[in-house]
Design an enzyme around this catalytic site. Structure first.
Site, PDB file in Angstrom:
ATOM      1  N   GLY A 279      25.334 -15.067 -89.259  1.00 50.03           N
ATOM      2  CA  GLY A 279      25.415 -16.099 -90.291  1.00 50.03           C
ATOM      3  C   GLY A 279      25.810 -15.549 -91.644  1.00 50.03           C
ATOM      4  O   GLY A 279      25.457 -14.417 -91.967  1.00 50.03           O
ATOM      5  N   PRO A 280      26.593 -16.323 -92.414  1.00 44.02           N
ATOM      6  CA  PRO A 280      27.093 -17.678 -92.152  1.00 44.02           C
ATOM      7  C   PRO A 280      28.414 -17.739 -91.388  1.00 44.02           C
ATOM      8  O   PRO A 280      28.950 -18.820 -91.196  1.00 44.02           O
ATOM      9  CB  PRO A 280      27.280 -18.249 -93.560  1.00 44.02           C
ATOM     10  CG  PRO A 280      27.641 -17.052 -94.388  1.00 44.02           C
ATOM     11  CD  PRO A 280      26.855 -15.901 -93.805  1.00 44.02           C
ATOM     12  N   GLU A 302      22.565 -15.216 -84.226  1.00 40.61           N
ATOM     13  CA  GLU A 302      21.981 -15.568 -85.520  1.00 40.61           C
ATOM     14  C   GLU A 302      20.542 -16.023 -85.303  1.00 40.61           C
ATOM     15  O   GLU A 302      20.244 -16.754 -84.364  1.00 40.61           O
ATOM     16  CB  GLU A 302      22.800 -16.673 -86.201  1.00 40.61           C
ATOM     17  CG  GLU A 302      22.188 -17.256 -87.453  1.00 40.61           C
ATOM     18  CD  GLU A 302      21.809 -16.217 -88.509  1.00 40.61           C
ATOM     19  OE1 GLU A 302      20.686 -16.315 -89.042  1.00 40.61           O
ATOM     20  OE2 GLU A 302      22.602 -15.293 -88.756  1.00 40.61           O
ATOM     21  N   ASP A 329      16.306 -13.505 -81.993  1.00 39.73           N
ATOM     22  CA  ASP A 329      15.886 -12.348 -82.780  1.00 39.73           C
ATOM     23  C   ASP A 329      16.716 -11.141 -82.345  1.00 39.73           C
ATOM     24  O   ASP A 329      16.608 -10.684 -81.197  1.00 39.73           O
ATOM     25  CB  ASP A 329      14.404 -12.095 -82.548  1.00 39.73           C
ATOM     26  CG  ASP A 329      13.870 -10.916 -83.351  1.00 39.73           C
ATOM     27  OD1 ASP A 329      14.671 -10.226 -84.021  1.00 39.73           O
ATOM     28  OD2 ASP A 329      12.652 -10.676 -83.290  1.00 39.73           O
ATOM     29  N   CYS A 399      25.626  -5.477 -97.990  1.00 33.93           N
ATOM     30  CA  CYS A 399      26.230  -5.817 -99.286  1.00 33.93           C
ATOM     31  C   CYS A 399      25.305  -5.299-100.379  1.00 33.93           C
ATOM     32  O   CYS A 399      24.730  -6.056-101.155  1.00 33.93           O
ATOM     33  CB  CYS A 399      26.440  -7.324 -99.404  1.00 33.93           C
ATOM     34  SG  CYS A 399      27.342  -7.775-100.910  1.00 33.93           S
TER      35      CYS A 399
END
Length: 462
Positions: A279-280, A302, A329, A399
């Site tokens: 996701g996303p 996800e 999970d 990120c």
């Protein structure tokens, strides 16, 4: 011309002086800040909601966006200036008054608003939004802020501070983030990296391989991204572009495009690919197109159903036999171990690499949050390694440039099951991609590459 309305149009009261007005752009900016600070709203979402609620014109929306984003980015520095001007702690003021003062300070010190206009609109905003009783204190404090320009305030407040302490105020970052960047960057790049967080990026678009060509987006007013062969930089609303509306293209930072591209450039057999935390769906959509060209298929996992639905929407333009989305999970994946030739592990992280596009997040994140994510990130990388087939490749991606979320995780988890590959060699077109902490890793930076600060490590399963 900005529309102006008396306070009765906003709150229903009619007991204000007839001359007390405020324009819609500033009112919407104030309401957005209140949503952010009192309700914990995300600035970009609250901003869009308030712009719609106040029915702003494009010109008004532009002013409102600059007021909100600039105020949020520099909040820590502005708060120190306001306290110095007021001679008192911000805790002694109503939170709503503080937001009025922050907006006024940004107009005075961060925009080209004339002093008289910044002062008068701040006082009017206080009167319209909060009542006449608040105008006196706002007027007194904002006039003291206006007595100096930004450089004069910074010179005064940073006197006697060390280099890193001064950068806290001069770049608008919490001290812990300044320290974290200093640990992973050459000293002569530190200030440039911090300042780059304060420059809002132009939206980056990406074509879906096999569904659109980059020339289509270039013909629609974009310019090519410097490194990614799939990317285009374009001002304006992405939803105006037919390819985006048709899901043949999407919005994705160039850094995200590059880490996905690097995974597909490593030699590996055809087979099943896994996007562990999909996701996303931006990386999943790019990987799905490249998997199709490779003769492979993609499984996108996800944890949350609502995010899994976003992944399905991102992939829906591709043939349904080329991909599958599952909800589960990832640390205990419902798949056979050792069954994927390529695994993307873009793990949940602090998001510190995207501070330039999420202006309020630097003041919301904390070292504790980074620490709390550590175990989950390590578990996800371990699960990714277990999912990879012998000879298969794992991309560990965050990120964030924070050492605790990047090289420290790889060093902790990478054992004799895997070989650490030279990731920068897979992106030879990107100068300066090697991480300062370990040259086998990729660390992208806004000030070097114009991307989010994406981290990439590539591991091959023995």
């Amino acid at each position: 011309m900005n529309q102006q309305r008396p306070r009765k149009d906003f709150r229903g009261r009619r007991d204000l002086p007839p001359e007390r007005f405020i324009d819609l752009a500033r009112m919407a900016a104030f309401d957005t800040l209140r949503d952010v600070h009192s309700s914990g709203a995300y600035a970009n979402l609250a901003l869009a909601d308030q712009q719609r609620a106040h029915d702003l014109t494009p010109q008004e929306a532009g002013l409102c966006t600059e007021l909100v984003n600039g105020t949020c980015r520099w909040e820590g520095t502005y708060d120190r200036i306001i306290e110095a001007a007021a001679g008192r702690s911000l805790d002694s003021l109503q939170p709503a008054i503080v937001d009025v003062l922050r907006l006024g300070t940004h107009q005075l010190l961060g925009m080209r608003t004339p002093t008289h206009a910044a002062v008068s609109t701040s006082v009017d905003l206080a009167g319209v939004a909060l009542g006449e009783r608040t105008t006196g204190v706002v007027n007194a404090i904002i006039r003291k802020v206006a007595a100096k320009d930004l450089d004069e305030w910074l010179d005064e407040l940073t006197e006697g501070m060390g280099t890193l302490g001064a950068l806290v105020l001069r770049t608008g970052h919490p001290r812990w983030i300044v320290d974290a960047w200093a640990a992973v960057l050459p000293a002569d790049e530190l200030e440039a990296a911090l300042q780059a967080d304060n420059v809002a990026p132009v939206p980056s678009l990406v074509v879906r391989p096999g569904l659109a060509e980059r020339d289509e987006l270039l013909a629609d007013g974009g310019r090519p991204t410097p490194y990614s062969p799939f990317g285009v930089v374009r001002e304006g609303n992405p939803s105006d572009i037919p390819a985006v509306r048709q899901r043949r293209a999407g919005v994705q930072d160039e850094g995200s495009q590059l880490v996905a591209l690097a995974l597909t450039r490593v030699e590996a057999e055809q087979g099943r690919w896994l996007d562990l935390c999909a996701g996303p769906g931006g990386k999943a959509a790019l990987l799905a197109g490249l998997a199709q060209q490779d003769g492979s298929t993609l499984l996108a996992n996800e944890l949350h159903e609502h995010r899994a639905e976003l992944v399905r929407k991102a992939l829906m333009a591709y043939p349904v036999n080329q991909w599958q989305v599952v909800v589960g999970d990832a640390t205990a994946g419902d798949w056979e171990p050792g069954s994927f030739t390529r695994v993307m592990a873009d793990v949940p992280c602090s998001g510190l690499g995207s501070l330039r596009r999420r202006p309020e997040s630097r003041w919301r994140r904390s070292p504790q949050e980074v620490h709390e994510l550590h175990d989950l990130q390590a578990q996800l990388l371990d699960a990714a390694i277990e999912a990879a087939a012998p000879g298969g490749v794992v991309a560990y991606v965050t990120c964030s440039p924070h050492k605790a979320e990047t090289s420290a995780i790889v060093t902790q988890v990478a054992d004799d099951r895997v070989e650490v590959l030279d990731a920068p060699s897979l992106l030879p077109e990107v100068d300066g991609a090697a991480a300062h902490t370990d040259p086998r890793f990729v660390q992208l930076w806004p000030h070097r590459h114009g991307t989010d600060a994406m981290f990439l490590a590539l591991l091959r399963r023995r």
